[in-house]
Design an enzyme around this catalytic site. Structure first.
Site, PDB file in Angstrom:
ATOM      1  N   HIS A   1      54.257  37.135  44.004  1.00  0.00           N
ATOM      2  CA  HIS A   1      54.163  38.194  42.992  1.00  0.00           C
ATOM      3  C   HIS A   1      53.488  37.691  41.705  1.00  0.00           C
ATOM      4  O   HIS A   1      52.887  38.478  40.980  1.00  0.00           O
ATOM      5  CB  HIS A   1      55.563  38.708  42.618  1.00  0.00           C
ATOM      6  CG  HIS A   1      56.110  39.726  43.564  1.00  0.00           C
ATOM      7  ND1 HIS A   1      56.617  39.389  44.799  1.00  0.00           N
ATOM      8  CD2 HIS A   1      56.227  41.076  43.463  1.00  0.00           C
ATOM      9  CE1 HIS A   1      57.037  40.504  45.407  1.00  0.00           C
ATOM     10  NE2 HIS A   1      56.814  41.528  44.617  1.00  0.00           N
TER      11      HIS A   1
ATOM     12  N   ASP B   1      55.391  40.530  53.005  1.00  0.00           N
ATOM     13  CA  ASP B   1      56.121  40.085  51.803  1.00  0.00           C
ATOM     14  C   ASP B   1      57.292  41.046  51.592  1.00  0.00           C
ATOM     15  O   ASP B   1      57.356  42.111  52.216  1.00  0.00           O
ATOM     16  CB  ASP B   1      55.193  40.097  50.576  1.00  0.00           C
ATOM     17  CG  ASP B   1      55.903  39.627  49.305  1.00  0.00           C
ATOM     18  OD1 ASP B   1      56.664  38.639  49.376  1.00  0.00           O
ATOM     19  OD2 ASP B   1      55.723  40.249  48.237  1.00  0.00           O
ATOM     20  N   SER B   2      58.198  40.680  50.698  1.00  0.00           N
ATOM     21  CA  SER B   2      59.272  41.606  50.341  1.00  0.00           C
ATOM     22  C   SER B   2      58.708  42.875  49.694  1.00  0.00           C
ATOM     23  O   SER B   2      59.229  43.968  49.883  1.00  0.00           O
ATOM     24  CB  SER B   2      60.235  40.921  49.366  1.00  0.00           C
ATOM     25  OG  SER B   2      59.520  40.428  48.253  1.00  0.00           O
TER      26      SER B   2
ATOM     27  N   GLU C   1      55.917  44.162  40.282  1.00  0.00           N
ATOM     28  CA  GLU C   1      56.066  45.432  40.996  1.00  0.00           C
ATOM     29  C   GLU C   1      55.720  46.593  40.051  1.00  0.00           C
ATOM     30  O   GLU C   1      55.028  47.527  40.429  1.00  0.00           O
ATOM     31  CB  GLU C   1      57.498  45.597  41.520  1.00  0.00           C
ATOM     32  CG  GLU C   1      57.861  44.655  42.661  1.00  0.00           C
ATOM     33  CD  GLU C   1      57.274  45.070  44.018  1.00  0.00           C
ATOM     34  OE1 GLU C   1      57.069  46.281  44.235  1.00  0.00           O
ATOM     35  OE2 GLU C   1      57.020  44.186  44.843  1.00  0.00           O
TER      36      GLU C   1
ATOM     37  N   CYS D   1      55.107  35.087  51.389  1.00  0.00           N
ATOM     38  CA  CYS D   1      56.317  35.115  50.575  1.00  0.00           C
ATOM     39  C   CYS D   1      56.942  33.731  50.637  1.00  0.00           C
ATOM     40  O   CYS D   1      57.323  33.263  51.721  1.00  0.00           O
ATOM     41  CB  CYS D   1      57.271  36.163  51.140  1.00  0.00           C
ATOM     42  SG  CYS D   1      58.876  36.214  50.315  1.00  0.00           S
TER      43      CYS D   1
ATOM     44  N   CYS E   1      55.672  31.979  43.777  1.00  0.00           N
ATOM     45  CA  CYS E   1      56.091  33.302  44.259  1.00  0.00           C
ATOM     46  C   CYS E   1      54.813  34.132  44.281  1.00  0.00           C
ATOM     47  O   CYS E   1      54.063  34.137  43.296  1.00  0.00           O
ATOM     48  CB  CYS E   1      57.111  33.922  43.305  1.00  0.00           C
ATOM     49  SG  CYS E   1      57.457  35.664  43.678  1.00  0.00           S
TER      50      CYS E   1
HETATM   51  N1  DGL Z   1      56.939  37.423  46.701  1.00  0.00           N
HETATM   52  C1  DGL Z   1      58.061  36.673  47.079  1.00  0.00           C
HETATM   53  C2  DGL Z   1      57.836  35.168  47.050  1.00  0.00           C
HETATM   54  O1  DGL Z   1      56.745  34.714  47.193  1.00  0.00           O
HETATM   55  C3  DGL Z   1      59.456  37.012  46.707  1.00  0.00           C
HETATM   56  C4  DGL Z   1      59.822  38.032  45.722  1.00  0.00           C
HETATM   57  C5  DGL Z   1      61.267  38.499  45.875  1.00  0.00           C
HETATM   58  O2  DGL Z   1      61.440  39.413  46.676  1.00  0.00           O
HETATM   59  O3  DGL Z   1      62.163  37.933  45.250  1.00  0.00           O
HETATM   60  O4  DGL Z   1      58.781  34.423  46.915  1.00  0.00           O
END
Ligand code: DGL
Length: 258
Positions: free
Chosen positions: A186, A9-10, A151, A73, A184
């Protein structure tokens, strides 16, 4: 030689699918890689992002010796899955918004998609909606500030309730909306805070179960190693290291990109 299943993931978002992966594949070693130097991905330009995702995943796959890659992600998967599959020698499992299960679950047929700016406007996402939610009214809401909140939470800081409230506000303009897709990875890390900020009860749907199911099918063909997993990052970060440790990962090694 057997290697781990690598989750990418990012940032820390991929950790929201780790529990589901461990439940489905309790014996398999998981490794984790993130591009924390370039987080967040959600507002970056597509061509740059494809090059970056290929470079980071290529380095992480080689360094980890993994047998499969889970791109945990949505922002990366809705853009770069084909390119990743072309480039990498291991099978790649992607993560895309759970539009199909949400459309099946909703009683009113009014659903929300909460994701990054990139994901809510991608052709891939629009195709998912056209294919699986034809009869639904879908509100697509860009909620990039929630990435930072997740985060912060995993770094041990308190989330900002006002930021969460503001990000969710456009959902409630539809009084019939009863189901929200967390598009997302996150966002499930904030699930309790999201539910607390909602003015009424709605169903929150994410993709982690579906990813774990698909990964188990793939794993049956690649025999992952057992045991604890390494982690990889693109920038040093002590808070990231302790978040990863809480999820059972060793301290991150720095990735060297070509
Ligand atoms: N966790 C990521 C997703 O599922 C992206 C978060 C990001 O870096 O903008 O899209």
């Amino acid at each position: 030689m057997a290697g781990p299943i690598l989750v990418f993931d990012s940032g820390v978002g991929g950790l929201s699918v780790v529990a589901a992966l461990r439940e489905r594949l309790p014996q398999a070693a998981l490794a984790y890689a993130c591009d924390n130097a370039m987080l967040p991905y959600g507002r970056r330009e597509d061509a740059w992002l494809v090059r970056r995702i290929l470079a980071v995943c290529d380095a992480a796959v080689r360094t980890s010796g993994c047998v499969a890659l889970v791109v945990a992600c949505n922002t990366a998967s809705t853009l770069a899955l084909d390119a990743l599959r072309e480039r990498l020698r291991v099978p790649v499992v992607g993560t895309v918004p759970a539009i199909k299960p949400a459309a099946a679950l909703s009683r009113s047929g009014h659903i929300g998609l909460l994701a990054t700016s990139a994901t809510v406007s991608r052709p891939y996402t629009l195709r998912l909606i056209e294919t699986f939610a034809t009869d639904c009214t879908v509100r697509r809401i860009a909620a990039d500030p929630l990435v930072r909140e997740a985060e912060r939470r995993l770094a041990g800081e308190a989330h900002d309730a006002a930021v969460i409230e503001e990000a969710l506000a456009p959902l409630w303009e539809d009084p019939e909306l009863d189901t929200v897709v967390l598009g997302c990875t996150h966002f499930p890390l904030l699930r309790d805070a999201l539910a607390a900020a909602a003015p009424r009860e709605v169903a929150w749907v994410d993709s982690s179960e579906a990813i774990a199911r698909r990964t188990a099918q793939v794993a049956a063909g690649v025999a992952p190693a057992a045991g604890p997993g390494a982690s990889f990052a693109t920038a040093p970060d002590a808070a990231l290291a302790s978040a990863l440790a809480r999820f059972g990962f060793a301290a991150p090694q720095l990735l060297h990109l070509d």
